[in-house]
Design a protein around this motif. Sequence first.
Motif, short mmCIF file in Angstrom:
data_model
loop_
_atom_site.label_atom_id
_atom_site.label_comp_id
_atom_site.label_asym_id
_atom_site.label_seq_id
_atom_site.Cartn_x
_atom_site.Cartn_y
_atom_site.Cartn_z
N TYR A 182 0.73 -1.09 -0.08
CA TYR A 182 -0.41 -0.14 -0.26
C TYR A 182 0.92 0.93 -0.10
N ALA A 183 0.19 2.43 -0.54
CA ALA A 183 0.52 3.57 -0.45
C ALA A 183 -0.38 4.20 0.18
N LEU A 184 0.08 5.46 1.01
CA LEU A 184 -0.81 6.33 1.50
C LEU A 184 -1.01 7.83 1.07
N PHE A 185 -2.17 7.75 1.29
CA PHE A 185 -3.04 8.85 0.17
C PHE A 185 -3.50 10.58 1.39
N SER A 186 -2.52 11.29 1.18
CA SER A 186 -2.82 12.01 2.23
C SER A 186 -3.52 13.23 1.97
N PRO A 187 -5.53 13.15 2.05
CA PRO A 187 -5.77 14.46 1.59
C PRO A 187 -5.69 15.67 1.91
N SER A 188 -5.91 16.87 1.39
CA SER A 188 -5.57 17.99 1.22
C SER A 188 -6.86 18.50 2.23
N ASP A 189 -7.84 18.31 2.37
CA ASP A 189 -8.59 18.41 3.76
C ASP A 189 -8.85 17.45 4.69
N HIS A 190 -8.36 17.99 5.80
CA HIS A 190 -7.68 17.36 6.53
C HIS A 190 -8.71 16.58 7.20
N ARG A 191 -10.60 16.83 7.05
CA ARG A 191 -11.03 16.19 7.75
C ARG A 191 -11.52 15.00 7.46
N VAL A 192 -11.23 14.11 6.24
CA VAL A 192 -11.51 12.82 5.32
C VAL A 192 -10.05 12.45 5.58
N PRO A 193 -10.47 11.33 5.99
CA PRO A 193 -9.05 10.51 6.63
C PRO A 193 -7.81 10.13 5.85
N ARG A 194 -6.83 9.55 6.71
CA ARG A 194 -5.69 9.25 5.18
C ARG A 194 -6.43 7.98 4.66
N ILE A 195 -5.60 7.53 4.15
CA ILE A 195 -6.48 6.39 3.23
C ILE A 195 -4.77 5.16 3.08
N TYR A 196 -4.98 4.24 2.88
CA TYR A 196 -4.36 3.07 2.16
C TYR A 196 -4.89 2.91 0.82
N VAL A 197 -4.28 3.18 0.08
CA VAL A 197 -3.82 2.51 -1.27
C VAL A 197 -3.51 2.09 -2.11
N PRO A 198 -3.13 0.62 -2.58
CA PRO A 198 -2.76 -0.32 -2.72
C PRO A 198 -2.09 0.36 -4.47
N LEU A 199 -0.46 -0.48 -4.20
CA LEU A 199 -0.01 -0.01 -5.30
C LEU A 199 0.02 -0.55 -6.29
#
Length: 890
Positions: A277-294
Amino acid sequence: MNHPDYKLNLQSPGTPRGVSSVVGPNAVGASPGDKKSKNKSMRGKKKSIFETYMSKEDVSEGLKKGTLIQGVLRINPKKFHEAFIPSPDGDRDIFIDGVVARNRALNGDLVVVKLLPEDQWKPRITLSLPGVLGLQGVKPENNDKETEATNETDISEECCGHHLLQKSPKGWNGPDVIIEAQFDDSDSEDRHGNTSGLVDGMKKLSVCTPDKGKEDSSAPVMKDENTPKSQDTRALSEKSLQKSAKVVYILEKKHSRAATGILKLLADKNSDLFKKYALFSPSDHRVPRIYVPLKDCPQDFMTRPKDYANTLFICRIIDWKEDCNFALGQLAKSLGQAGEIEPETEGILTEYGVDFSDFSSEVLECLPQSLPWTIPPEEVGKRRDLRKDCIFTIDPSTARDLDDALSCRQLTDGTFEVGVHIADVSYFVPEGSSLDKVAAERATSVYLVQKVVPMLPRLLCEELCSLNPMTDKLTFSVIWKLTPEGKILEEWFGRTIIRSCTKLSYDHAQSMIENPTEKIPKEELPPISPEHSIEEVHQAVLNLHSIAKQLRRQRFVDGALRLDQLKLAFTLDHETGLPQGCHIYEYRDSNKLVEEFMLLANMAVAHKIFRTFPEQALLRRHPPPQTKMLSDLVEFCDQMGLPMDVSSAGALNKSLTNTFGDDKYSLARKEVLTNMYSRPMQMALYFCSGMLQDQAQFRHYALNVPLYTHFTSPIRRFADVIVHRLLAAALGYSEQPDVEPDALQKQADHCNDRRMASKRVQELSIGLFFSVLVKESGPLESEAMVMGVLNQAFDVLVLRFGVQKRIYCNALALRSYHFQKVGKKPELTLVWEPDDLEEEPTQQVITIFSLVDVVLQAEATALKYSAILKRPGPEHSLGLEKESDEEPED
């Protein structure tokens, strides 16, 4: 490194834009949080972080009994661990403390909460200063012509929340209380931590404590017994509790579950997750960080992650398990470079669920196929023919979707026949058709700074429905016989055909108003059809203006309220699309002229459809402001020597208009107070009349009228299309509507949701362009007025641009600064380092309503800019002594 053409190696989630999509846990295989839960041994099972949702049956039963409460979730954009829902009793919001209590719900979701035991509720302290609004600007030429008098449509979905004291990550052993005293950071919701302050609909309130990363505890600030830290303990005796709750169910996932952000490698390179997985970091901090399949990431991301450090991606959440802090998602698209207008714009549209895709062939087949289209002869016979009348449009010079036209003819008895003629969109949008369904789903056109995302195909918006000059058009008209004072003697509704004789801009109409006796040169006006003269159009505009002034005067005598706020308009480079400059939009007599007759038409239609269909009318109500917030604001104004009467909308309007003079300082102070009093205002809402038993709830607070609706903009608002159909049925043109009140209410709710999202997108578009302008053309200088004073910072309204900013003392060339309270007024004394070491230090006093000079300058982070206080001149006060000593007249 830019990768605009990179295509992701995964199937599209397949969800139409604008439709919330969260699929079940089996959609994409196991999430990272499942790793231990698969272990058969209970000892090896990973502990749940979030509670399991209640069953639908238990939720339904709890709502009936009143043990559970439902509401729309608002998450504080700056402090994402704080969230709120409105209290059913209309009092203070219910507080949801922390991500765990929020239980995977996202901003805007319709949630069900359970109140916590009272010993877990948060104490609340009222100190001295309520927050105020930032810029509420949307592109002015695309604003509603009937503004409902308050700009209430610009109050965002975060309205009416309260900031809470933020605990430090290591714990904080001070009182865990809700503080309603000073402004929180003004960088609210513009996606890159930008402190433009233009998006929050209101500034929530927070304690005066240093902000992490901003305030320097070692700064030479002289502590005073009146600083908020000593107040915290002292004020606890005045506390009252705020209800606190936890989310137990999500009734409707209204958040799009899409986010814009950047990709990062996981921190722990030795973990099994790092390889998957990679980590997706949203610009809007109200959205959680998200695991994204590599496997979904760019092929070279693992080996060259820095190449993607500034690349914006869109990610959609597809699951969020009970035992995992992070959600699981799929990358949907690579947008381009962060900070660039088009990638950022597409991200904004996607995050807020705006459908900006091309209209399908199925939808386009609903449109007339043989062009140029002409009105069928049989349709002409069904309508009142007004093609010979002097009818014209007044719009922004750039407008292409012309909804409305006006006419005014003086009668022999001295009265006037005045007509409002609205594009008959419902003729071209058959109920139940594919076109009708997509228009209902979009619900509104969305106006960005640089373009429009239309509700209807452009053939309708800009050609067939648009009331373009010297072309036969189908319209729905309201025609009155009025006295010169605007009293209605007769009223007629009906389907008509018009032929507009000219397309006036607001500038053209303003020129006619300002030059009543002078002939406007032909070359300064748009083409006018040969059947009518410039003089005829000019006289009609003057007559309309004269009547509109009377209508407006009477509206405010009858108790209406208007809260005008600063709105930014941009000039764009034709080649690059970048902003070249901006200015505060001026609301003039020509705008007021159009507004008065749009309001009059909307009110008239509201009464007509409600009389005919008391259970099925689509109306628009504006609830009164939240009383507790309003009383807090009145208390603050009293402390500042500004008595305000808020007993009614009219009383508040009178207080705001009569309290101030016309000098620069008075006008600036009025601007600040207007922002403050917009904060307690609630959203106006579409509703079905059959769903509310108490007709007192139908009222429109700001307009101070019993019934109101939207009829005048069907090209860009679906609610108006529904109202047109109701009016047609009321007049016998069509069958009685076959719709149940609850079904109509669902459509009204959807219109409310999409209208709110549209406003947010407009605000973010303004913020994006202003940030780019500061970067490209800055630094920008302006006068500003102080709105809030903290112990190590203060907030200002930047008057030239209407943005709200926080200025930090430790960012200034100060020798020291000192916070104290003078009576009940907070005050910061700044001691500037002299330019010349031989000179004495310059002292500057900052208090609420002080006028100061500021500079806006871009920062290194994309779309982020800061405000810096300019060093005062030799007089070291910028005229502040005179102004801060000035007391308003009683």
